[in-house]
Design a protein around this motif. Structure first.
Motif, mmCIF file in Angstrom:
data_model
loop_
_atom_site.group_PDB
_atom_site.id
_atom_site.type_symbol
_atom_site.label_atom_id
_atom_site.label_comp_id
_atom_site.label_asym_id
_atom_site.label_seq_id
_atom_site.Cartn_x
_atom_site.Cartn_y
_atom_site.Cartn_z
ATOM 1 N N UNK A 241 -5.517 -6.153 9.180
ATOM 2 C CA UNK A 241 -5.803 -4.725 9.029
ATOM 3 C C UNK A 241 -5.402 -4.168 7.668
ATOM 4 N N UNK A 242 -4.398 -4.776 7.015
ATOM 5 C CA UNK A 242 -3.936 -4.277 5.715
ATOM 6 C C UNK A 242 -3.715 -5.420 4.728
ATOM 7 N N UNK A 243 -4.719 -6.246 4.490
ATOM 8 C CA UNK A 243 -4.503 -7.419 3.640
ATOM 9 C C UNK A 243 -4.158 -7.086 2.192
ATOM 10 N N UNK A 244 -4.609 -5.931 1.696
ATOM 11 C CA UNK A 244 -4.392 -5.575 0.296
ATOM 12 C C UNK A 244 -3.171 -4.686 0.095
ATOM 13 N N UNK A 245 -2.443 -4.397 1.178
ATOM 14 C CA UNK A 245 -1.324 -3.469 1.107
ATOM 15 C C UNK A 245 -0.038 -4.151 0.651
ATOM 16 N N UNK A 246 0.629 -3.551 -0.326
ATOM 17 C CA UNK A 246 1.983 -3.946 -0.691
ATOM 18 C C UNK A 246 2.952 -3.138 0.154
ATOM 19 N N UNK A 247 4.060 -3.725 0.534
ATOM 20 C CA UNK A 247 5.043 -2.995 1.327
ATOM 21 C C UNK A 247 5.659 -1.870 0.508
ATOM 22 N N UNK A 248 6.201 -0.873 1.227
ATOM 23 C CA UNK A 248 6.869 0.224 0.537
ATOM 24 C C UNK A 248 8.066 -0.293 -0.249
ATOM 25 N N UNK A 249 8.721 -1.330 0.261
ATOM 26 C CA UNK A 249 9.845 -1.933 -0.457
ATOM 27 C C UNK A 249 9.379 -2.548 -1.769
ATOM 28 N N UNK A 250 8.242 -3.230 -1.731
ATOM 29 C CA UNK A 250 7.686 -3.807 -2.954
ATOM 30 C C UNK A 250 7.328 -2.712 -3.951
ATOM 31 N N UNK A 251 6.708 -1.646 -3.470
ATOM 32 C CA UNK A 251 6.324 -0.543 -4.355
ATOM 33 C C UNK A 251 7.554 0.086 -4.998
ATOM 34 N N UNK A 252 8.621 0.250 -4.219
ATOM 35 C CA UNK A 252 9.852 0.821 -4.765
ATOM 36 C C UNK A 252 10.417 -0.060 -5.874
ATOM 37 N N UNK A 253 10.527 -1.355 -5.604
ATOM 38 C CA UNK A 253 11.127 -2.255 -6.585
ATOM 39 C C UNK A 253 10.266 -2.393 -7.832
ATOM 40 N N UNK A 254 8.946 -2.360 -7.663
ATOM 41 C CA UNK A 254 8.069 -2.468 -8.820
ATOM 42 C C UNK A 254 8.160 -1.228 -9.712
ATOM 43 N N UNK A 255 8.678 -0.132 -9.156
ATOM 44 C CA UNK A 255 8.905 1.074 -9.962
ATOM 45 C C UNK A 255 10.357 1.186 -10.409
ATOM 46 N N UNK A 256 11.156 0.151 -10.102
ATOM 47 C CA UNK A 256 12.547 0.182 -10.498
ATOM 48 C C UNK A 256 13.395 1.136 -9.695
ATOM 49 N N UNK A 257 12.983 1.422 -8.444
ATOM 50 C CA UNK A 257 13.704 2.364 -7.595
ATOM 51 C C UNK A 257 14.418 1.630 -6.467
ATOM 52 N N UNK A 258 15.497 2.190 -5.953
ATOM 53 C CA UNK A 258 16.150 1.585 -4.786
ATOM 54 C C UNK A 258 15.230 1.657 -3.571
ATOM 55 N N UNK A 259 15.357 0.696 -2.697
ATOM 56 C CA UNK A 259 14.480 0.623 -1.527
ATOM 57 C C UNK A 259 15.207 1.098 -0.276
#
Length: 302
Positions: A241-259
């Motif tokens: 259902x979400x094959x192209x979705x990155x997890x919110x944790x991944x998105x946070x870390x890729x922006x240099x933010x705490x998860x």
């Protein structure tokens, strides 16, 4: 109907966009760069192959929740206490507050801060911020809420805006079911920097996921939590259902933010320790993400 969204990230912007499209008076409360972009050009909303600019209000001031009939509380679990304290003085006597957050204890924590009952809300949506004031929707968008005096009003308000709402007598179990999905995928997506579909192709990944899920269910059982549905089937279904979705944790870390990992795999590790349930797979994933959080610059460049 006025609806305030406290925390205009991907989840907040998605639901704010849907509600504004339906004609509700919506205000998004978020970070300065997003607010500036939205006030200048509107909210850029991508969904289902379409791209739309939606005019709606945006503010950096938590006081913007004043006068709202419903507040969608969408901040990170790490910010629940501070954001709750910021909006508390501005809530109306009859304002309904919904916690659209990861983890299983945010509604309780928020309620203690604002001095009223908070509607626990399970969120199933794939979305991400594609730029300042720009949200991209990848899949789903349904909510599960607990039964209370406001449940019918919430459902009658959100459903006409194209937001499916299920009222469940076991909202806590539903929150656990969602958290288990997050525990299964979030850390692995963050560590690998891969979306779910690609992640699942990795050697041994599904074995790790099965171990994580088994530990989560063991902790839930020890706590007396009844997790509804077939969790393992739901975990497997995310790949489709979400094959192209990155997890919110991944998105946070890729922006240099705490998860929010402390409220996901970290929560399972803590509760497992309290209940005498071993959680080695969750411990490893939790530790790996915490190590990445110590090196945000390397994470962004990876």
């Amino acid at each position: 109907m006025k609806i305030a969204v406290m925390g205009a990230g991907a989840v907040g912007c998605y639901y704010g966009a849907k509600l504004a499209q339906h004609g509700y008076d919506v205000v998004l409360i978020g970070r300065p760069q997003h607010v500036r972009a939205i006030n200048k050009n509107g909210l850029h909303f991508e969904s289902g192959g379409t791209s739309t600019m939606i005019a709606l209000a945006a503010s950096i001031d938590p006081a913007a929740v004043a006068g709202a009939d419903i507040v969608l509380f969408c901040v990170k679990s790490t910010d629940t206490a501070s954001a709750g304290a910021a909006i508390a003085p501005h809530l109306g006597a009859h304002t309904v507050v919904m916690s659209l957050q990861n983890g299983v204890d945010n509604a309780e924590r928020l309620g203690a801060i604002i001095g009223r009952s908070v509607v626990p809300t399970v969120v199933y949506v794939g979305a991400g911020m594609a730029g300042d004031g720009h949200v991209a929707h990848f899949g789903r968008g349904d909510l599960v809420i607990g039964p209370n005096d406001a449940s019918d009003m919430i459902a009658q308000t959100l459903r006409p805006a194209g937001i499916p709402v299920e009222i469940s007598k076991n909202a806590q179990g539903a929150l656990w079911a969602k958290m288990i999905l997050n525990c299964a995928y979030n850390a692995l997506s963050a560590v690998s920097r891969l979306p779910y579909g690609d992640l699942a192709k990795g050697e041994g990944v599904m074995v790790v996921i099965e171990n994580v899920v088994a530990e989560c269910l063991g902790v839930a059982g020890a706590l007396g939590i009844i997790v509804p549905g077939d969790v393992r089937e739901a975990v497997a279904g995310i790949i489709k259902t979400m094959p192209a979705q990155y997890s919110s944790t991944a998105q946070d870390l890729m922006r240099g933010k705490p998860s929010e990992i402390d409220y996901l795999n970290g929560y399972i590790v803590r509760k497992g320790g309290e209940m005498g349930v071993a959680t080695p797979a969750n411990q490893v994933l939790y530790t790996m993400v915490k190590l990445l959080e110590m090196q945000p610059e390397q994470t962004v460049q990876g």
